[in-house]
Write an enzyme that holds these catalytic residues in place. Sequence first.
Site, mmCIF file in Angstrom:
data_model
loop_
_atom_site.group_PDB
_atom_site.id
_atom_site.type_symbol
_atom_site.label_atom_id
_atom_site.label_comp_id
_atom_site.label_asym_id
_atom_site.label_seq_id
_atom_site.Cartn_x
_atom_site.Cartn_y
_atom_site.Cartn_z
ATOM 1 N N LYS A 1 78.778 7.756 120.812
ATOM 2 C CA LYS A 1 80.430 7.371 120.397
ATOM 3 C C LYS A 1 81.493 7.465 121.777
ATOM 4 C CE LYS A 1 79.440 7.125 116.151
ATOM 5 N NZ LYS A 1 79.720 5.768 115.473
ATOM 6 N N ASP B 1 70.633 -5.161 109.916
ATOM 7 C CA ASP B 1 70.689 -4.150 110.805
ATOM 8 C C ASP B 1 71.562 -4.339 111.850
ATOM 9 O OD1 ASP B 1 70.116 -2.453 112.955
ATOM 10 O OD2 ASP B 1 67.990 -2.403 112.522
ATOM 11 N N ASN C 1 81.521 -0.483 111.921
ATOM 12 C CA ASN C 1 81.566 0.683 111.279
ATOM 13 C C ASN C 1 80.304 1.275 111.108
ATOM 14 O OD1 ASN C 1 82.662 3.287 109.621
ATOM 15 N ND2 ASN C 1 81.242 1.908 108.157
ATOM 16 N N THR D 1 81.028 11.206 103.827
ATOM 17 C CA THR D 1 80.289 10.191 104.016
ATOM 18 C C THR D 1 78.961 10.400 103.527
ATOM 19 O OG1 THR D 1 79.616 10.281 106.287
ATOM 20 C CG2 THR D 1 81.730 9.228 105.966
ATOM 21 N N ASP E 1 75.566 -4.173 105.313
ATOM 22 C CA ASP E 1 74.858 -2.927 105.313
ATOM 23 C C ASP E 1 73.214 -2.972 105.428
ATOM 24 O OD1 ASP E 1 76.007 0.204 104.612
ATOM 25 O OD2 ASP E 1 73.788 -0.160 104.511
ATOM 26 N N TYR F 1 74.231 11.515 119.444
ATOM 27 C CA TYR F 1 75.533 11.053 118.996
ATOM 28 C C TYR F 1 76.775 10.852 119.738
ATOM 29 C CZ TYR F 1 78.609 10.346 114.960
ATOM 30 O OH TYR F 1 79.791 9.893 114.139
#
Length: 266
Positions: free
Chosen positions: A159, A62, A89, A190, A37, A155
């Site tokens: 995706k 990163d 993820n 989340t 992470d 976004y």
Amino acid sequence: MARFTDKSIIVTGAGSGIGRAASLLFAAEGGRVLCADISDAAEETAAMITDAGGTARHIKIDAGKEEDVIRAVALACEAHGGLDVMFANAGISGGMANIFDTDVALITEVLRVNLIGPYLAIKHAAPKIAERGGGAIVLTASVAGIRSGAGSPAYSASKAGVINLAMVSAQQLAGSNVRVNAICPGLTETGMTKPTFDYARDAGKMDKVGRLNPLRRGAQPEELANVAAFLASDEASYVNGQAIAVDGGLSSSHPVTRQEYGKTAV
């Protein structure tokens, strides 16, 4: 079950949300997990695993920087004897601005993390997984990548790219026994969506969260982790190049309040 006994697994975005839930699940089923992470929270996830008797290490990276991904893959191979599963993820939201209000620098950063990150994960993890005789790569896409109505332009475009990347890479890895699939979460609690859920709880409006999907609720990270684990396991040995929506049925119609050009959606 112990679907991942002695399997070496990397999870990016492991510090919270779906990444943390998946890390805990992989480890609970015998996996040796490298929690990666950009925040220090990956260390906390790894500690949760080791405190429970599992095997985990952590690394700060990163996910959109090639040298960092290379480091993560090298550490997993060194610490755990190779690599069997990569769960790419990590991602960022990029806000909710429309096309005309989205700064080029913002969309560039969203694409760097959300799309270049999974690309780098495949590029550097797939050869190591193939060396072990095969395994799985799972990418986190989104229902926003399936069609409009579930995310901002930046976004959503990132995706959509992830979904296509899963398909293309599955084809280009033909003969390697490395499978590549994507999960497409709907609204899930989340770190990214925490403000939405916190506001709803404080305002007594949790019944409004996820109201557009047939289940009429948002998801918990564990519900997404379960699907990611399935795709990463031998149970999904004949599932390849697919994007699996985990959204309570939202993508069966994607109902939205439409925004007209030059006007604000109401």
